[in-house]
Design an enzyme around this catalytic site. Structure first.
Site, PDB file in Angstrom:
ATOM      1  N   SER A  13       0.882  -1.203  -0.155  1.00  0.00           N
ATOM      2  CA  SER A  13       0.028   0.053  -0.130  1.00  0.00           C
ATOM      3  C   SER A  13       0.946   1.164  -0.036  1.00  0.00           C
ATOM      4  O   SER A  13       2.095   1.153  -0.009  1.00  0.00           O
ATOM      5  CB  SER A  13      -1.002  -0.077   1.177  1.00  0.00           C
ATOM      6  OG  SER A  13      -0.232   0.033   2.430  1.00  0.00           O
ATOM      7  N   LYS A  14       0.244   2.509  -0.008  1.00  0.00           N
ATOM      8  CA  LYS A  14       0.906   3.605   0.173  1.00  0.00           C
ATOM      9  C   LYS A  14       1.933   3.789   1.058  1.00  0.00           C
ATOM     10  O   LYS A  14       2.904   4.557   0.748  1.00  0.00           O
ATOM     11  CB  LYS A  14       0.209   4.799  -0.033  1.00  0.00           C
ATOM     12  CG  LYS A  14      -0.658   5.012  -1.611  1.00  0.00           C
ATOM     13  CD  LYS A  14      -1.419   6.119  -1.702  1.00  0.00           C
ATOM     14  CE  LYS A  14      -2.125   6.105  -3.056  1.00  0.00           C
ATOM     15  NZ  LYS A  14      -3.009   7.499  -3.227  1.00  0.00           N
ATOM     16  N   ARG A  15       1.600   3.308   2.108  1.00  0.00           N
ATOM     17  CA  ARG A  15       2.459   3.486   3.305  1.00  0.00           C
ATOM     18  C   ARG A  15       3.697   2.630   3.229  1.00  0.00           C
ATOM     19  O   ARG A  15       4.719   2.955   3.920  1.00  0.00           O
ATOM     20  CB  ARG A  15       1.891   2.763   4.698  1.00  0.00           C
ATOM     21  CG  ARG A  15       1.534   1.444   4.918  1.00  0.00           C
ATOM     22  CD  ARG A  15       1.366   0.997   6.061  1.00  0.00           C
ATOM     23  NE  ARG A  15       1.149  -0.616   6.397  1.00  0.00           N
ATOM     24  CZ  ARG A  15       0.155  -1.155   5.988  1.00  0.00           C
ATOM     25  NH1 ARG A  15      -0.795  -0.616   5.336  1.00  0.00           N
ATOM     26  NH2 ARG A  15       0.315  -2.601   6.154  1.00  0.00           N
TER      27      ARG A  15
END
Length: 498
Positions: free
Chosen positions: A247-249
């Site tokens: 994911s973006k994290r």
């Protein structure tokens, strides 16, 4: 198979920008086609009109072009092929393999809520599967626009031989009667991709592991249409370092963001190829030509691949160091133009850039690092960070005890350096070193302490490219000006400490 028979496709949906997983799928398809001398086809599956993201198609194409993943056919757009899907759906209805469903969204929502209340998996209850002709006529007369659903067999099982996972079997009673044509006339993914894969003579479907659960539906469609299915290979997932879904994290996910960060396409291709595939247990650096030569599905793993941004940056640094100085300077220039402080005058001097870049090429891991590594070369005035000056001049090993004698020594070191450097007529790394290296002995300082002091005075940093080459690139006027300013800062600090 001969190369002429190998036809694969990359079929992204423009419901978002392409992320690492999408592009890894494109890369594996492209490598497979190039390895076998086959065809790589680009198809845009844009039938989900409500979720289409503006600019996504352009982003997909730009991403492929940046990475050099050229396609042999396309791009085809499913939105321009709607009659083909509708014709196929009607054929399935006429043959008894599909049916019209008139259930309202409200009824479907209530049905799912009831199934969830009973802790049953949400699945269409086949309410319209056996409607009589009279019942259908009444529903048509009421103005309801039906969807077309596939009539999934109620018993038996559906199997496929996955080229990565071997035999995979699904029980038909776990599958639902999935929608083929929505009420707006657009096909679902299940129908459109089967029709297109057949009409485009796709020989192999290489796609993400998440689509494995959809494959029995597609096999059933091929069987109902009496079409030969392609061979399937479901690629392992990509997980973050914490083994959670990427994911973006975990870092930037839009592939173009990596271009913006200063990643080289060669490094990205190399890195992505190792997310689920490996030549052996030790080789990490592979050129595009080597990847094409060695890529086979037999070397694709079943277990999830782990994304590691640090490894990507390391690999990119390796590729940066392989560039010639001229190539490195040319590729770094746009990042300097974009990210250097606004106080730096534009346009930048390309000759000056070419002088500086070899000094930091070994240190940069991305092109995006270059402005931060080199900004002091371009600034007219250095704004010394007070904390850094204190640390560097007073509490570092240079002058660790902050005694008056050491403060005087710091002052004397800068003053004497200025005296010796001012008369210097030939200003280059050798001439500067010939002045300053003996001076360290004369002052009774180790070269590490003396040069560390000068480094902070010249660059405002405790770490920088080699000192004498840096001073040569900056030029005499700038260096003397910065030494004078640093001297003044030391004197001010000394006065404030009294």
């Amino acid at each position: 198979m001969s190369g002429s028979e190998i036809r694969v496709r990359f079929a992204p949906s423009p419901t978002g920008y392409p992320h690492l997983g999408n592009i890894r799928t494109a890369l594996f398809n492209w490598l497979f086609a190039r390895h076998h001398g086959g065809k790589f086809i680009l198809r845009i599956e844009d039938t989900d009109v409500a979720r289409t993201v503006e600019g996504a198609v352009e982003n997909i194409i730009d991403s492929l072009k940046w990475l050099g993943l050229d396609w042999d056919e396309g791009p085809y757009f499913q939105s321009q092929r709607l009659p083909l899907y509708q014709e196929t759906a009607h054929k399935l209805v006429d043959q008894g393999h599909a049916y019209l469903c008139y259930c309202s969204p409200q009824r479907l929502a209530e049905m799912r809520q009831e199934q969830m209340r009973r802790k049953q998996p949400p699945k269409y209850d086949r309410h319209c599967r056996e409607l009589t002709a009279q019942q259908r006529a009444q529903l048509e007369a009421s103005g309801i626009t039906p969807v077309v659903r596939f009539k999934t067999p109620l018993r038996g099982e559906t199997s496929l031989h996955d080229l990565i996972r071997a035999k995979v079997t699904f029980q038909n009673d776990t599958l639902d009667d999935f929608i083929l044509i929505k009420s707006d006339g657009y096909p679902t993914y299940h129908l459109a991709n089967v029709v297109d894969d057949h009409l485009m003579a796709i020989s192999h479907v290489l796609r993400a592991d998440e689509w494995l659960s959809s494959t029995p539906r597609h096999i059933l469609l091929y069987q109902a249409l009496d079409w030969q299915p392609p061979q399937f290979a479901h690629l392992p997932m990509i997980l973050g370092p914490d083994r959670a879904k990427l994911s973006k994290r975990h870092g930037a996910t839009n592939i173009i963001e990596y271009q913006s960060q200063g990643l080289l396409p060669e490094a990205m291709i190399n890195f992505l190829s190792l997310l689920g595939w490996a030549l052996d247990d030790k080789t990490e650096l592979l050129s595009r030509e080597e990847l094409i030569k060695h890529f086979t599905l037999e070397r694709v793993g079943k277990t999830a691949a782990i994304f590691n941004k640090d490894k990507l940056d390391w690999m990119n640094g390796v590729y940066l160091r392989q560039l010639t100085p001229e190539q490195f300077a040319s590729q770094a220039a746009p990042f300097l133009q974009r990210d250097l402080p606004s106080s730096v005058k534009r346009p930048l001097d390309n000759n000056y850039i070419s002088t500086i870049m070899p000094l930091i090429q070994e240190r940069a891991r991305t092109l995006g690092d270059v402005p931060h590594l080199t900004d002091f070369f371009f600034l007219d005035e250095l704004e010394y960070d007070q904390g850094l000056l204190t640390k560097s001049f007073l509490v570092s090993p240079i002058f660790a005890n902050r005694t008056e004698t050491e403060m005087d020594t710091a002052t004397k070191a800068i003053e004497t350096s200025l005296e010796r450097l001012k008369p210097l007529e030939t200003w280059n790394a050798v001439s500067v070193e010939n002045i300053l290296r003996p001076l360290a002995t004369e002052l009774g300082l180790t070269t590490s302490k003396f040069f560390g002091l000068l480094r902070v005075a010249i660059t405002g940093r405790t770490a920088s490219p080699p000192l004498f080459q840096t001073m040569a690139a900056l030029g005499k006027e700038r260096c003397l000006k910065r030494l004078n300013k640093a001297l003044q800062k030391i004197k001010e600090q000394n006065e404030n400490s009294d």
